[in-house]
Design a protein around this motif. Structure first.
Motif, PDB file in Angstrom:
ATOM      1  N   LEU B  81       0.799  -1.226   0.000  1.00 23.77           N
ATOM      2  CA  LEU B  81       0.000   0.000   0.000  1.00 23.77           C
ATOM      3  C   LEU B  81       0.835   1.281   0.000  1.00 23.77           C
ATOM      4  CD1 LEU B  81      -2.903  -1.037   2.365  1.00 23.77           C
ATOM      5  CD2 LEU B  81      -2.925  -0.794  -0.114  1.00 23.77           C
ATOM      6  N   VAL B  82       2.144   1.156   0.170  1.00 24.52           N
ATOM      7  CA  VAL B  82       2.975   2.348   0.085  1.00 24.52           C
ATOM      8  C   VAL B  82       3.387   2.520  -1.380  1.00 24.52           C
ATOM      9  CG1 VAL B  82       5.056   3.496   0.873  1.00 24.52           C
ATOM     10  CG2 VAL B  82       3.843   1.931   2.394  1.00 24.52           C
ATOM     11  N   PRO B  83       2.937   3.593  -2.029  1.00 29.65           N
ATOM     12  CA  PRO B  83       3.224   3.720  -3.449  1.00 29.65           C
ATOM     13  C   PRO B  83       4.679   4.106  -3.707  1.00 29.65           C
ATOM     14  CG  PRO B  83       2.074   5.651  -2.669  1.00 29.65           C
ATOM     15  CD  PRO B  83       2.142   4.709  -1.514  1.00 29.65           C
ATOM     16  N   ARG B  84       5.093   3.863  -4.936  1.00 31.46           N
ATOM     17  CA  ARG B  84       6.380   4.374  -5.376  1.00 31.46           C
ATOM     18  C   ARG B  84       6.090   5.678  -6.094  1.00 31.46           C
ATOM     19  NH1 ARG B  84      10.058   1.180  -9.613  1.00 31.46           N
ATOM     20  NH2 ARG B  84      12.048   1.907  -8.845  1.00 31.46           N
ATOM     21  N   ILE B  85       6.939   6.665  -5.894  1.00 30.88           N
ATOM     22  CA  ILE B  85       6.598   8.008  -6.357  1.00 30.88           C
ATOM     23  C   ILE B  85       7.743   8.557  -7.188  1.00 30.88           C
ATOM     24  CG2 ILE B  85       7.348   8.934  -4.122  1.00 30.88           C
ATOM     25  CD1 ILE B  85       5.114  10.957  -4.308  1.00 30.88           C
ATOM     26  N   LEU B  86       7.430   8.985  -8.415  1.00 27.81           N
ATOM     27  CA  LEU B  86       8.452   9.516  -9.317  1.00 27.81           C
ATOM     28  C   LEU B  86       8.093  10.934  -9.721  1.00 27.81           C
ATOM     29  CD1 LEU B  86       8.789   6.447 -11.735  1.00 27.81           C
ATOM     30  CD2 LEU B  86      10.328   7.063  -9.876  1.00 27.81           C
ATOM     31  N   PRO B  87       9.001  11.883  -9.512  1.00 24.42           N
ATOM     32  CA  PRO B  87       8.696  13.252  -9.945  1.00 24.42           C
ATOM     33  C   PRO B  87       8.714  13.362 -11.473  1.00 24.42           C
ATOM     34  CG  PRO B  87      10.879  13.145  -8.949  1.00 24.42           C
ATOM     35  CD  PRO B  87      10.282  11.779  -8.828  1.00 24.42           C
ATOM     36  N   ALA B  88       8.073  14.408 -11.984  1.00 23.43           N
ATOM     37  CA  ALA B  88       7.894  14.575 -13.425  1.00 23.43           C
ATOM     38  C   ALA B  88       9.222  14.540 -14.182  1.00 23.43           C
ATOM     39  CB  ALA B  88       7.175  15.892 -13.691  1.00 23.43           C
ATOM     40  N   ARG B  89      10.223  15.193 -13.626  1.00 27.34           N
ATOM     41  CA  ARG B  89      11.510  15.319 -14.305  1.00 27.34           C
ATOM     42  C   ARG B  89      12.135  13.940 -14.545  1.00 27.34           C
ATOM     43  NH1 ARG B  89      15.073  15.608 -10.575  1.00 27.34           N
ATOM     44  NH2 ARG B  89      13.519  16.593  -9.261  1.00 27.34           N
ATOM     45  N   GLU B  90      12.030  13.078 -13.524  1.00 27.30           N
ATOM     46  CA  GLU B  90      12.629  11.764 -13.646  1.00 27.30           C
ATOM     47  C   GLU B  90      11.880  10.919 -14.672  1.00 27.30           C
ATOM     48  OE1 GLU B  90      13.239   9.328  -9.953  1.00 27.30           O
ATOM     49  OE2 GLU B  90      14.621  11.008  -9.750  1.00 27.30           O
ATOM     50  N   TRP B  91      10.565  11.015 -14.641  1.00 29.55           N
ATOM     51  CA  TRP B  91       9.772  10.237 -15.595  1.00 29.55           C
ATOM     52  C   TRP B  91      10.062  10.694 -17.020  1.00 29.55           C
ATOM     53  CZ3 TRP B  91       7.795   5.905 -16.552  1.00 29.55           C
ATOM     54  CH2 TRP B  91       6.943   5.748 -17.640  1.00 29.55           C
ATOM     55  N   ASP B  92      10.222  11.985 -17.177  1.00 28.75           N
ATOM     56  CA  ASP B  92      10.514  12.527 -18.497  1.00 28.75           C
ATOM     57  C   ASP B  92      11.776  11.884 -19.071  1.00 28.75           C
ATOM     58  OD1 ASP B  92       9.949  14.485 -20.543  1.00 28.75           O
ATOM     59  OD2 ASP B  92      11.853  15.392 -19.920  1.00 28.75           O
ATOM     60  N   HIS B  93      12.778  11.764 -18.218  1.00 21.98           N
ATOM     61  CA  HIS B  93      14.036  11.140 -18.615  1.00 21.98           C
ATOM     62  C   HIS B  93      13.806   9.676 -19.029  1.00 21.98           C
ATOM     63  CE1 HIS B  93      18.309  10.036 -18.352  1.00 21.98           C
ATOM     64  NE2 HIS B  93      17.955   9.030 -17.561  1.00 21.98           N
ATOM     65  N   ILE B  94      13.068   8.948 -18.206  1.00 23.27           N
ATOM     66  CA  ILE B  94      12.797   7.537 -18.497  1.00 23.27           C
ATOM     67  C   ILE B  94      12.019   7.408 -19.798  1.00 23.27           C
ATOM     68  CG2 ILE B  94      11.500   5.514 -17.715  1.00 23.27           C
ATOM     69  CD1 ILE B  94      12.047   6.399 -14.863  1.00 23.27           C
ATOM     70  N   GLU B  95      11.016   8.257 -19.952  1.00 24.99           N
ATOM     71  CA  GLU B  95      10.154   8.159 -21.126  1.00 24.99           C
ATOM     72  C   GLU B  95      10.941   8.402 -22.411  1.00 24.99           C
ATOM     73  OE1 GLU B  95       6.979  11.037 -21.275  1.00 24.99           O
ATOM     74  OE2 GLU B  95       5.591   9.512 -22.036  1.00 24.99           O
TER      75      GLU B  95
END
Lengths: 320, 539
Positions: B81-95
């Motif tokens: 139930l504890v989510p994993r949280i990614l800020p926008a900047r990091e996701w942008d890099h991954i994407e």
């Protein structure tokens, strides 16, 4: 049967149906609101202000907060459109007609009322409104299931069903009209906005999967509105509800061929059929919903006039 | 004894923790989340866990696993139930990194079955390509519509001790797990809605629409709406839940081989109204089984003649035949080179350092360090046959060395990655660091679309890095935030989006002012004369 009883049954159906629709709508909007803006399709969902507009509550123009709307529309007894008010009214209605409906139906309504009145409902709402909404949906399904299993298919049942279905039709129309304002009504009402709302709308009435199976088009505003208005195969569509009301009153009326509400209903049903089959008229969907809604209001008035007149009805204020 | 979950939490030294810095304070983007978890407390977190199990069992979101006491059936899918949280900047890099990688992989598949430029340039040896178990001769010279082969991809990413993202595997055959991404999000919004309060989390539920649009865009259909089906091996398959889920969400038929038939190089399905043309098939089984005439003749799951229809261009198959060649772990080694060769770009996401056992020098260096490295068979997936050096006995590793020397082209070795950790709820509601990986899901239709986040798998045993759910792993909801930090979101559940709100709902006239006698009595006691705001005529 007694006019008074018929009217009581009619409103029992309405209250049960409205409690369920309100719970579904709040649940759908709540879940969507927890998350950010969908990036595909670009769009926006039904918001909390829209809910108050749908239910006709006053907003006095200031921005509304989620928790405020949730509590008001679920738990507040002073708010006549809240879920708990609907359930309470349904319970009082069911108590009055205990002798007409089956004991199991009465128990279903009464238990729902007791469960919602007792216990720390506010705490449950805080923890997650899902369980509360789910309970209301399940109990409503139980009530209608028991109705079809245990109640004689007589005049009494006809009025109960007619009330439930006219309320369904009205709720769907209200949601449609808020989600899909007429072209030109709002400057910012771009297509993207309407598409996102249409999707939220489908989810709020629980019709997303049915839409997916029935319609190959993507869930954009036009196809969704057509589906919710005209798709007879979908039980919660306006057309299906109008059919059901018509069927119920046709059976209940001694002389349906000369009954004003029945005649109006058959005309409306035929009109919906025609509009649904006629070439796509997405531009007029908002207008169509508006017309259907006014026609339903007339039907409602006719029903009261023809069947409940002896029950001491007063005429309501006309809002144009 | 109740301990304060957040203050007691300390990340493991030597590993990157995605919520807390080494001193136990949360990263800026996770401050509100950590506060909400602390506010909920261990007891309520455990209670929410029990509700989750009940709901998952009711909804049939279960799986079968092999536990310590033998096989267990119908266990609720373990969602932490504890989510994993990614800020926008990091996701942008991954994407951006994934899009680049998938474009390169797609070019590679096309190249392998056509011009073989990368072979002629001397970058990937042809011998290596043809010896891959998923290389498909039947796909030679066939270019599917739009030139798209890997319509659906799920690359496994891991995060090293320094916080950098690396690609661990490319799954371009039939990556599974997307249904859990969607179900996890629904469950989270129902069980712990308060966690979402201070964040704007990007939704994931549009994946089925993306997939359907992607499949329609590659379907060879003259009509407006192409007929798409999901092809499952059958209810006995371990991923059947997902197959049914996708079919239901897309509103398309879920078919088995016996429902499909090829007539005159056109694919049809048998319906109550006779044969109906099928334009696109999302298949959830391997090449080997799709057509007994072309691949394994003993396959009972296949449709005879399907490959002929595919070659004739009357049906799109996703993923395309032969795509598995890019899924191979020896080919994985060359992906950074592919990106440079086909796209002329530097890879945005790195590989984990990999050694090819077919190369004698690399092999012997790696085998000498066998207690430090991870050894993987090239053609497998789902963690099958993997040996982790540091946690394998010396005898087993010596035996492995002999196996590898006998068939070196079937093995690779990789450096161990110190998988990052995320706080995870223990049975008593306290938090402890557990290792995670990430599988984002991409759909390649007209363009590449990636669902924000993906499936985070978590190893539930302390210190373990094995995240597979069949071996005691769980999952987490993965949040991609619209913003970079959690601090500047003023919203407390209010909607500030362009909300359409009619100033006045055109009212319905409901004639009956009537209320039940009981209610009338009550009303008289209460105040009289208030209008029903809905205009329905009841106070």
């Amino acid at each position: 049967m007694l006019s008074r009883i018929a009217q009581e049954l009619f409103w029992l159906g309405r209250n049960v149906a409205r409690a369920e629709h309100t719970a579904r709508m709040l649940d759908g909007v709540f879940q969507a609101s927890l998350q950010g803006r969908p990036d595909d399709p670009a769009g926006v969902r039904l918001g909390w202000g829209s809910i108050l507009a749908i239910m006709g509550s006053q907003t006095d123009g200031r921005p509304v907060r989620r928790d405020e709307v949730l509590n008001r529309m679920t738990l507040t007894r002073e708010e006549p459109a809240s879920v708990i008010s609907c359930v309470s009214r349904a319970r009082e209605g069911a108590r009055t007609v205990r002798d007409v409906i089956s004991a199991e139906m009465w128990e279903a309504v009464n238990t729902t009322h007791l469960a919602l009145s007792a216990g720390d409902l506010e705490g449950r709402m805080q923890m997650g409104p899902y369980s509360v909404f789910q309970y209301v949906k399940e109990r409503s399904a139980l009530f209608w299931g028991l109705t079809s299993r245990t109640m004689l298919r007589d005049e009494a049942r006809a009025f109960l069903v007619a009330g439930g279905r006219i309320e369904s039709a009205d709720m769907v129309l209200r949601m449609l009209r808020v989600a899909m304002p007429a072209p030109g009504e709002h400057a910012e009402g771009t297509d993207g906005v309407r598409d996102g709302q249409a999707l939220a709308l489908l989810q709020a009435v629980g019709g997303f999967q049915a839409f997916r199976r029935a319609v190959p088009a993507p869930p954009n505003a036009g196809p969704v509105a057509r589906f919710l208005l005209y798709e007879r195969a979908y039980p919660d569509s306006v057309a299906a509800s109008v059919d059901a009301v018509h069927g119920a009153l046709f059976d209940a009326d001694e002389v349906p061929r000369s009954s004003e509400p029945v005649l109006r209903l058959s005309r409306l049903a035929a009109d919906l059929e025609f509009r649904g089959r006629a070439a796509a008229e997405d531009g007029n969907l908002a207008e169509a919903s508006s017309l259907v809604q006014s026609e339903l209001a007339l039907i409602d008035a006719d029903i009261a006039e023809r069947y409940f007149a002896g029950a001491g009805a007063a005429t309501g204020t006309v809002v144009a | 004894m109740v301990t304060d979950a957040t203050t007691a939490y300390r990340p493991q030294p030597g590993y990157f923790d995605e919520v807390f810095a080494p001193d136990g304070t949360p990263h800026p983007h996770a401050v509100s989340l950590a506060a909400e978890i602390a506010k909920l407390g261990p007891e309520l977190l455990t209670a929410a866990g029990h509700r989750r199990d009940a709901i998952f069992v009711q909804q049939g979101i279960t799986f079968d696993a092999t536990g310590e006491e033998g096989p267990v059936k119908d266990r609720p899918f373990p969602l932490d139930l504890v989510p994993r949280i990614l800020p926008a900047r990091e996701w942008d890099h991954i994407e951006r990194g994934l899009m680049q990688r998938i474009r390169a992989l797609n070019r590679f598949i096309d190249d392998v079955y056509h011009e073989r430029e990368i072979v002629r340039a001397g970058i990937v040896p042809w011998r290596l390509i043809v010896s891959r178990s998923h290389f498909a001769r039947a796909a030679h010279g066939v270019r599917p519509p739009g030139g798209v082969y890997c319509h659906v991809a799920g690359c496994d990413l891991v995060r090293d001790a320094d916080g950098s993202w690396k690609v661990l595997e490319d799954n371009v055959r039939t990556p599974s797990g997307i249904s859990y991404v969607l179900e996890n999000r629904v469950a989270m919004t129902r069980l712990v809605p308060q966690f979402f309060q201070h964040h704007r989390v990007r939704p994931v539920d549009h994946y089925p629409q993306l997939l359907l649009a992607g499949l329609r865009s590659v379907a060879p259909s003259a009509e407006d709406e192409a007929t798409v089906v999901v092809w499952t091996p059958g209810p006995m398959n371990s991923a059947y839940f997902e197959h049914a889920f996708l079919a239901r969400q897309m509103g398309v038929e879920l078919v088995e081989a016996s429902d499909l038939v090829v007539r005159d190089d056109v694919l049809y399905m048998r319906t109550t109204a006779g044969l109906r043309r099928v334009h696109a098939v999302y298949r959830r089984l391997d090449d080997d089984f799709v057509d007994p005439l072309e691949f394994r003749p003993d396959s009972l799951l296949g449709v005879p003649g399907l490959v002929r229809a595919y070659r004739a261009g009357t049906v799109a198959i996703a993923n395309a035949l032969g795509t598995g060649v890019a899924d191979d772990k020896a080919v994985y080694h060359y992906v950074p080179e592919m990106i440079r060769f086909y796209l002329g770009e530097e890879p945005i996401l790195d590989n984990v350092r990999t050694y090819l056992m077919a190369d004698e020098q690399q092999r012997e260096t790696a085998l000498a360090r066998r207690h430090e490295l991870v050894f993987k068979p090239t053609g497998e997936s789902g963690g099958k046959g993997v040996f982790i050096g540091p946690s394998t006995s010396k005898e087993a590793l010596d035996g492995l060395a002999d196996v590898i020397r006998a068939q070196p082209e079937k093995w690779i070795a990789q450096e161990v990655v110190n998988l990052s950790t995320v706080p995870t709820a223990m049975p008593d509601g306290s938090l402890a660091p557990r290792h995670v990986d990430l599988r984002p899901f991409a759909v390649f239709g007209e363009t590449i679309r990636i669902v924000p986040g993906g499936l985070t798998r978590v190893a539930l045993t302390e210190g373990s890095m094995i995240v597979n759910s069949s071996r005691g792993g769980g999952s987490k909801d993965t949040w991609v935030l619209e913003e970079d930090t959690g601090a500047d979101v003023p919203r407390e559940g209010d909607t500030q989006l362009h909300e359409v709100m009619p100033t006045n709902m055109p009212g319905l006239r409901y004639g009956s002012e009537w209320t039940g006698q009981q209610q009338q009595q009550q009303q008289r006691r209460a105040e009289v004369g208030r209008q029903d705001p809905r205009g329905i005529g009841r106070p």
